[in-house]
Design an enzyme around this catalytic site. Structure first.
Site, PDB file in Angstrom:
ATOM      1  N   GLY A 107       0.820  -1.224   0.000  1.00 37.70           N
ATOM      2  CA  GLY A 107       0.000   0.000   0.000  1.00 37.70           C
ATOM      3  C   GLY A 107       0.841   1.256   0.000  1.00 37.70           C
ATOM      4  O   GLY A 107       0.704   2.095   0.894  1.00 37.70           O
ATOM      5  N   SER A 108       1.694   1.414  -1.019  1.00 29.63           N
ATOM      6  CA  SER A 108       2.695   2.491  -0.942  1.00 29.63           C
ATOM      7  C   SER A 108       2.679   3.449  -2.123  1.00 29.63           C
ATOM      8  O   SER A 108       3.696   4.049  -2.437  1.00 29.63           O
ATOM      9  CB  SER A 108       4.085   1.872  -0.786  1.00 29.63           C
ATOM     10  OG  SER A 108       4.320   0.909  -1.792  1.00 29.63           O
ATOM     11  N   THR A 109       1.517   3.611  -2.774  1.00 26.78           N
ATOM     12  CA  THR A 109       1.494   4.586  -3.873  1.00 26.78           C
ATOM     13  C   THR A 109       1.311   6.006  -3.346  1.00 26.78           C
ATOM     14  O   THR A 109       1.376   6.967  -4.112  1.00 26.78           O
ATOM     15  CB  THR A 109       0.369   4.265  -4.891  1.00 26.78           C
ATOM     16  OG1 THR A 109      -0.879   4.239  -4.192  1.00 26.78           O
ATOM     17  CG2 THR A 109       0.614   2.940  -5.580  1.00 26.78           C
ATOM     18  N   GLY A 147       1.201   8.563   0.654  1.00 26.11           N
ATOM     19  CA  GLY A 147       1.276   8.653   2.112  1.00 26.11           C
ATOM     20  C   GLY A 147       2.547   8.100   2.735  1.00 26.11           C
ATOM     21  O   GLY A 147       3.649   8.217   2.179  1.00 26.11           O
ATOM     22  N   ILE A 148       2.371   7.481   3.892  1.00 23.39           N
ATOM     23  CA  ILE A 148       3.501   6.985   4.680  1.00 23.39           C
ATOM     24  C   ILE A 148       4.282   5.935   3.885  1.00 23.39           C
ATOM     25  O   ILE A 148       5.511   5.919   3.883  1.00 23.39           O
ATOM     26  CB  ILE A 148       2.971   6.404   6.020  1.00 23.39           C
ATOM     27  CG1 ILE A 148       2.401   7.533   6.887  1.00 23.39           C
ATOM     28  CG2 ILE A 148       4.072   5.651   6.758  1.00 23.39           C
ATOM     29  CD1 ILE A 148       1.670   7.067   8.150  1.00 23.39           C
ATOM     30  N   GLY A 149       3.567   5.057   3.188  1.00 21.36           N
ATOM     31  CA  GLY A 149       4.226   3.990   2.436  1.00 21.36           C
ATOM     32  C   GLY A 149       5.153   4.526   1.360  1.00 21.36           C
ATOM     33  O   GLY A 149       6.281   4.043   1.190  1.00 21.36           O
ATOM     34  N   SER A 172      -0.278   1.895  14.772  1.00 23.62           N
ATOM     35  CA  SER A 172      -0.748   3.270  15.013  1.00 23.62           C
ATOM     36  C   SER A 172      -0.831   3.515  16.510  1.00 23.62           C
ATOM     37  O   SER A 172      -0.976   2.565  17.296  1.00 23.62           O
ATOM     38  CB  SER A 172      -2.142   3.429  14.407  1.00 23.62           C
ATOM     39  OG  SER A 172      -2.721   4.642  14.816  1.00 23.62           O
ATOM     40  N   TYR A 221     -11.094  -0.073  13.590  1.00 27.68           N
ATOM     41  CA  TYR A 221      -9.731   0.266  13.147  1.00 27.68           C
ATOM     42  C   TYR A 221      -8.756   0.050  14.312  1.00 27.68           C
ATOM     43  O   TYR A 221      -7.700  -0.575  14.144  1.00 27.68           O
ATOM     44  CB  TYR A 221      -9.696   1.728  12.686  1.00 27.68           C
ATOM     45  CG  TYR A 221      -8.310   2.249  12.345  1.00 27.68           C
ATOM     46  CD1 TYR A 221      -7.656   1.844  11.185  1.00 27.68           C
ATOM     47  CD2 TYR A 221      -7.654   3.163  13.190  1.00 27.68           C
ATOM     48  CE1 TYR A 221      -6.389   2.334  10.869  1.00 27.68           C
ATOM     49  CE2 TYR A 221      -6.392   3.655  12.881  1.00 27.68           C
ATOM     50  CZ  TYR A 221      -5.766   3.241  11.725  1.00 27.68           C
ATOM     51  OH  TYR A 221      -4.509   3.723  11.415  1.00 27.68           O
TER      52      TYR A 221
HETATM   53  P1  NAD Z   1      -2.937   6.408   2.644  1.00 25.56           P
HETATM   54  O1  NAD Z   1      -4.413   6.222   2.599  1.00 25.56           O
HETATM   55  O2  NAD Z   1      -2.392   7.788   2.443  1.00 25.56           O
HETATM   56  O3  NAD Z   1      -2.228   5.422   1.610  1.00 25.56           O
HETATM   57  C1  NAD Z   1      -2.660   4.096   1.545  1.00 25.56           C
HETATM   58  C2  NAD Z   1      -2.067   3.414   0.332  1.00 25.56           C
HETATM   59  O4  NAD Z   1      -2.575   2.086   0.294  1.00 25.56           O
HETATM   60  C3  NAD Z   1      -2.422   4.060  -0.983  1.00 25.56           C
HETATM   61  O5  NAD Z   1      -1.261   3.943  -1.782  1.00 25.56           O
HETATM   62  C4  NAD Z   1      -3.539   3.141  -1.529  1.00 25.56           C
HETATM   63  O6  NAD Z   1      -3.582   3.146  -2.928  1.00 25.56           O
HETATM   64  C5  NAD Z   1      -3.065   1.813  -1.022  1.00 25.56           C
HETATM   65  N1  NAD Z   1      -4.085   0.789  -0.870  1.00 25.56           N
HETATM   66  C6  NAD Z   1      -5.320   0.908  -0.311  1.00 25.56           C
HETATM   67  N2  NAD Z   1      -5.953  -0.287  -0.324  1.00 25.56           N
HETATM   68  C7  NAD Z   1      -5.094  -1.188  -0.910  1.00 25.56           C
HETATM   69  C8  NAD Z   1      -5.148  -2.580  -1.200  1.00 25.56           C
HETATM   70  N3  NAD Z   1      -6.226  -3.289  -0.887  1.00 25.56           N
HETATM   71  N4  NAD Z   1      -4.061  -3.193  -1.765  1.00 25.56           N
HETATM   72  C9  NAD Z   1      -2.945  -2.477  -2.064  1.00 25.56           C
HETATM   73  N5  NAD Z   1      -2.836  -1.134  -1.821  1.00 25.56           N
HETATM   74  C10 NAD Z   1      -3.890  -0.503  -1.250  1.00 25.56           C
HETATM   75  O7  NAD Z   1      -2.475   5.785   4.045  1.00 25.56           O
HETATM   76  P2  NAD Z   1      -1.548   6.399   5.176  1.00 25.56           P
HETATM   77  O8  NAD Z   1      -2.311   7.416   5.945  1.00 25.56           O
HETATM   78  O9  NAD Z   1      -0.230   6.750   4.621  1.00 25.56           O
HETATM   79  O10 NAD Z   1      -1.424   5.119   6.136  1.00 25.56           O
HETATM   80  C11 NAD Z   1      -0.466   4.107   5.945  1.00 25.56           C
HETATM   81  C12 NAD Z   1      -0.421   3.251   7.202  1.00 25.56           C
HETATM   82  O11 NAD Z   1      -0.116   4.062   8.326  1.00 25.56           O
HETATM   83  C13 NAD Z   1      -1.742   2.553   7.515  1.00 25.56           C
HETATM   84  O12 NAD Z   1      -1.501   1.258   7.990  1.00 25.56           O
HETATM   85  C14 NAD Z   1      -2.336   3.419   8.627  1.00 25.56           C
HETATM   86  O13 NAD Z   1      -3.176   2.676   9.479  1.00 25.56           O
HETATM   87  C15 NAD Z   1      -1.067   3.849   9.346  1.00 25.56           C
HETATM   88  N6  NAD Z   1      -1.234   5.086  10.126  1.00 25.56           N
HETATM   89  C16 NAD Z   1      -1.576   6.267   9.510  1.00 25.56           C
HETATM   90  C17 NAD Z   1      -1.723   7.406  10.288  1.00 25.56           C
HETATM   91  C18 NAD Z   1      -2.087   8.744   9.684  1.00 25.56           C
HETATM   92  O14 NAD Z   1      -2.399   9.671  10.459  1.00 25.56           O
HETATM   93  N7  NAD Z   1      -2.017   8.918   8.397  1.00 25.56           N
HETATM   94  C19 NAD Z   1      -1.531   7.346  11.683  1.00 25.56           C
HETATM   95  C20 NAD Z   1      -1.184   6.141  12.251  1.00 25.56           C
HETATM   96  C21 NAD Z   1      -1.031   5.012  11.473  1.00 25.56           C
END
Ligand code: NAD
Length: 264
Positions: free
Chosen positions: A14-16, A18-20, A141, A154
């Site tokens: 899931g890294s296209t 955000g954090i990934g 998280s 969640y």
């Molecule tokens: P995001 O929504 O910005 O990015 C998610 C990525 O996952 C996107 O690239 C999307 O295309 C991809 N994706 C979604 N469903 C998919 C699937 N079924 N198969 C493959 N790819 C898929 O997410 P984020 O906010 O960067 O979060 C990333 C991780 O960090 C998550 O596990 C989230 O729980 C955790 N997290 C986020 C936060 C926050 O505030 N953003 C805080 C704590 C933890």
């Protein structure tokens, strides 16, 4: 510090965005060959192009697959049979009242946030064991420790990740494979950015004031009183993935701006 990441192969689920995506960029910068993942080839190609843009030293490739399903993981296995570093970053969230969370919602979040990481760990462990080297990192998280009332399902998945990571680490006692969880706090990813903009519009304030109000009312225990950047999370993950972190295992590592009120 030389992190020893040159030549390592890393998959970030899931890294296209955000954090990934930030984790992929940080690992690639340190010399790892990174594979980004998303569901659609278009988004994956875009992410790979962003990583590679103007940086000949960076080795980024992509693999499109829905890793919330067994079929998606099977597709991935045929394209990428071995990795040294697995970052289980894929995770989805949705605010919902407890009474409105259906069985299907519980199962969908469990399958996407927990089972995806379990399946990927099962896929790559045998080969990590053969090399006696590997890094498995679950992106959990702060919500694992402070269950959000607006999305209990969640929170459940994020706590479950900690249990899986700790248990898995113990099964690897005496090996060169480490398993850890990283716990971000509120982080400025695309989804969060949208949330801030919506909140600002709704409340008639600018984005900066919206952020200030969010931390004052919804996250008063945050010590930094701001959203973290995705790069701040990626920096911790990069260290944990490195050769230097060989004694860090079975740990839940908070990068939460101090929002969890605990000293342990
Ligand atoms: P995001 O929504 O910005 O990015 C998610 C990525 O996952 C996107 O690239 C999307 O295309 C991809 N994706 C979604 N469903 C998919 C699937 N079924 N198969 C493959 N790819 C898929 O997410 P984020 O906010 O960067 O979060 C990333 C991780 O960090 C998550 O596990 C989230 O729980 C955790 N997290 C986020 C936060 C926050 O505030 N953003 C805080 C704590 C933890």
């Amino acid at each position: 510090m030389e992190l020893g990441l040159h030549g390592k192969i890393a998959l970030i689920s899931g890294s296209t965005a955000g954090i990934g995506l930030a984790i992929a960029a940080a690992l690639a910068k340190e010399g790892a060959a990174v594979f980004v993942n998303g569901r659609t080839p278009g988004r994956v190609d875009q992410a790979v192009a962003r990583l590679n843009a103007g940086q000949p030293a960076i080795e980024a490739r992509g693999v499109a697959a829905d890793l919330s399903t067994t079929q998606g993981v099977a597709q991935l296995a045929s394209r990428l049979p071995a990795v040294d570093i697995l970052v289980n970053n894929l995770g989805i969230f949705e605010p919902k009242n407890f009474e409105d969370i259906s069985d299907a919602d519980w199962l969908r979040l469990f399958e996407t946030n927990v089972l995806s990481g379990v399946r990927l760990s099962r896929l790559y462990l045998p080969q990590m064991k053969r090399k006696n080297w590997g890094r498995i990192i679950y992106i959990s998280s702060e919500s694992a420790l402070q269950i959000p009332v607006e999305m209990v399902h969640y929170g459940m998945t994020k706590t479950a990740q900690l249990a899986v990571a700790r248990g898995l680490a113990e099964t690897l006692t005496g090996t060169g494979i480490t398993v850890n969880s990283v716990l971000p706090g509120p982080t400025r990813s695309e989804g969060v950015e949208q949330f801030v903009q919506d909140y600002a519009r709704h409340s008639g304030v600018d984005a900066q004031e919206a952020e200030r109000q969010f931390f004052k009312t919804a996250r008063p225990s945050s010590i930094i009183q701001r959203f973290e950047t995705v790069e701040e999370i990626a920096a911790m993950v990069t260290f944990v993935a490195s050769e230097k972190a060989s004694a860090v295992t079975g740990a839940s590592l908070r990068v939460d701006g101090g929002v969890v009120r605990s000293i342990a």
